[in-house]
Design an enzyme around this catalytic site. Structure first.
Site, short mmCIF file in Angstrom:
data_model
loop_
_atom_site.label_atom_id
_atom_site.label_comp_id
_atom_site.label_asym_id
_atom_site.label_seq_id
_atom_site.Cartn_x
_atom_site.Cartn_y
_atom_site.Cartn_z
N PHE A 1 0.54 -1.51 -0.07
CA PHE A 1 -0.04 0.22 -0.05
C PHE A 1 0.51 0.94 0.15
O PHE A 1 1.65 1.37 0.79
CB PHE A 1 -1.39 0.06 1.18
CG PHE A 1 -1.97 1.00 1.36
CD1 PHE A 1 -2.94 1.03 0.22
CD2 PHE A 1 -1.63 2.12 2.10
CE1 PHE A 1 -3.95 2.21 0.17
CE2 PHE A 1 -2.06 3.27 1.82
CZ PHE A 1 -3.70 3.34 1.40
N ASP A 20 9.39 3.03 1.31
CA ASP A 20 8.29 4.13 2.02
C ASP A 20 7.87 3.81 3.74
O ASP A 20 7.28 2.36 4.03
CB ASP A 20 6.89 3.41 1.42
CG ASP A 20 5.47 3.88 1.64
OD1 ASP A 20 5.48 4.40 2.39
OD2 ASP A 20 5.17 4.19 1.23
N LYS A 33 2.92 10.05 7.61
CA LYS A 33 1.60 10.26 8.98
C LYS A 33 2.14 10.16 10.48
O LYS A 33 1.55 11.31 11.41
CB LYS A 33 1.84 8.48 9.07
CG LYS A 33 1.19 7.87 7.72
CD LYS A 33 -0.03 6.49 8.18
CE LYS A 33 -1.30 6.17 7.37
NZ LYS A 33 -0.23 5.61 5.85
#
Ligand SMILES: *Cc1c(COP(=O)(O)O)cnc(C)c1O
Length: 406
Positions: free
Chosen positions: A146, A231, A260
């Protein structure tokens, strides 16, 4: 804070049911019905519009690294906002420069540079464009990956249900099984621009690759002159007990994307480039209006400062290990084990009932998440105490006993 809110803003204090009704009429139905309307947070706790209190074991999806309303963040952001809130990227600000320097100082590599964004997917868009500037186009991603929902990030995201209806996406992407170094070796060649990997697959249910996988990826990409793009949007900024999860394998990637947890709730992301990858974007190649604005940057700087000052990386490891061990020790038939690292954990279930358990947990006052049918995800704030963790572990068996197994 509520009493300081100007009355002119209207009625923001209706019941949860009334607000949910208004939500369905005014917001696009992209997330399904909201589970609750939340009104307040403090530390690791949340309160909903009907006054019910929850222990927040999801942390705004791995975002609220310091919990809610952390006084240091509140004060840094407030003082920045009252001094200089935004300038265009024709101008620089000290917070943005200091945050870039601070981020780079956490990674043991020379010649790093940063591009700031407002979200994770935008950090990946920047990295994607950097890979195109190598003169090669081929990207290798992984099954289960993702990387975000904008068109470029979606092209390297695995889930066909997310991807296929938006075709055509930016091309030349191949997917190899995650955690399989031999598959990576077979897929990467001298035409490969980059390999993109999550160090732990978060959205796919906290999937941890075998030890040595990132080292193999580093070796394979270097042999072919391809970029290694890690990532760290979910795993970075201390979430796994290291500043960045790749550091557990002692490698240095070419590109690192973060978001995040970096702003602890203020939207900010970043794409870090090292060595030649830090020079590929040149004036006119890319841009952003908001990215790295002073308020977002000071939030990131404050987060990194608090993590360091308060020794929170050690807390993440200690509480994470404690929580994982205590859940496994319950020895409940619905629990198959706990995986993950630090405070990014999944409770593996022996039945596909994660949605039921998440709903029962909410009723019992715990916010947890069900990313896939047979696993629950925990991504609590780094300030979680042992007592907080124990309260969840103590409540878990009774919750699990209420589950109706299909
Ligand atoms: C959440 C996430 C993204 C996307 O971040 P957004 O801020 O939602 O755009 C990308 N990659 C990973 C690994 C993520 O967990």
């Amino acid at each position: 804070m509520t009493e300081l809110m100007p009355a002119e803003l209207g009625d923001l204090s209706a019941t949860g049911a009334a607000l949910t009704e208004r939500y369905t009429h005014s917001l696009m139905n992209t997330f399904g019905p909201p589970k609750k309307v939340l009104v307040r947070g403090e530390g690791a706790y949340l309160w909903d519009a009907d006054g019910k209190k929850y222990l927040d074991l999801l942390g705004g999806l791995a975002v609220n690294s310091l919990g809610h309303a952390h006084p240091f963040i509140v004060s840094a952001v407030t003082s920045q906002l009252t001094t200089l809130g935004h300038v265009s990227n024709f101008f620089a600000s000290a917070p943005q420069i200091a945050l870039a320097e601070k981020l780079l100082s956490l990674i043991d590599a020379p010649d790093g540079k940063v591009f700031f964004t407002n979200s994770g997917t935008e950090a990946n868009e920047a990295a994607f464009k950097i890979t195109r500037k190598t003169g090669r186009t081929k990207i290798v991603s992984t099954v289960g990956a993702f990387h975000g929902r904008t068109m470029g990030a979606l092209a390297i995201t695995w889930k066909p249900a997310y991807r296929e209806q938006f075709a055509p996406l930016p091309g030349d992407v191949t997917f190899v099984p995650y955690g399989d170094a031999a598959a990576l070796e077979a897929a990467v060649d001298d035409e490969t621009a980059a390999v993109v990997l999550e160090p732990i697959q978060g959205e796919n249910g906290v999937v941890v690759p075998p030890a040595g996988y990132l080292q193999a990826a580093r070796r394979i990409t270097s042999e072919h002159g391809a970029l290694l793009w890690i990532d760290e949007i979910q795993t970075g900024v201390g979430r796994t007990g290291d500043w960045f999860a790749f550091q557990a394998e002692g490698i240095v990637p070419d590109l690192v994307t973060v978001a995040k947890g970096l702003g602890a709730g203020i939207p900010i992301g970043a794409c870090l480039g090292f060595g030649a990858a830090s020079e590929l974007l040149q004036p006119g190649n890319h841009g952003t209006t908001f990215g790295g604005n002073p308020v977002a940057s000071i939030a990131g700087l404050a987060v990194l400062t608090v993590i360091e000052r308060d020794g929170l990386l050690a807390n993440v490891s200690a509480i994470g290990n404690h929580l994982a061990a205590a859940i496994e020790a319950l020895d409940h038939p619905l629990i198959g084990g706990v995986r993950g690292r630090g405070l990014l954990l999944a409770i593996q279930l022996t039945q596909p009932v994660s949605d039921q358990i998440a709903a029962l947990a909410m009723e019992a006052g715990f916010v947890i998440n069900n990313p896939i049918p047979d696993a629950l995800r925990l991504a609590p704030p780094y300030i979680l105490t042992k007592a907080d963790a124990d309260s969840f572990v103590a409540a878990l068996p009774a919750l699990l006993d209420k589950v109706e197994v299909p």
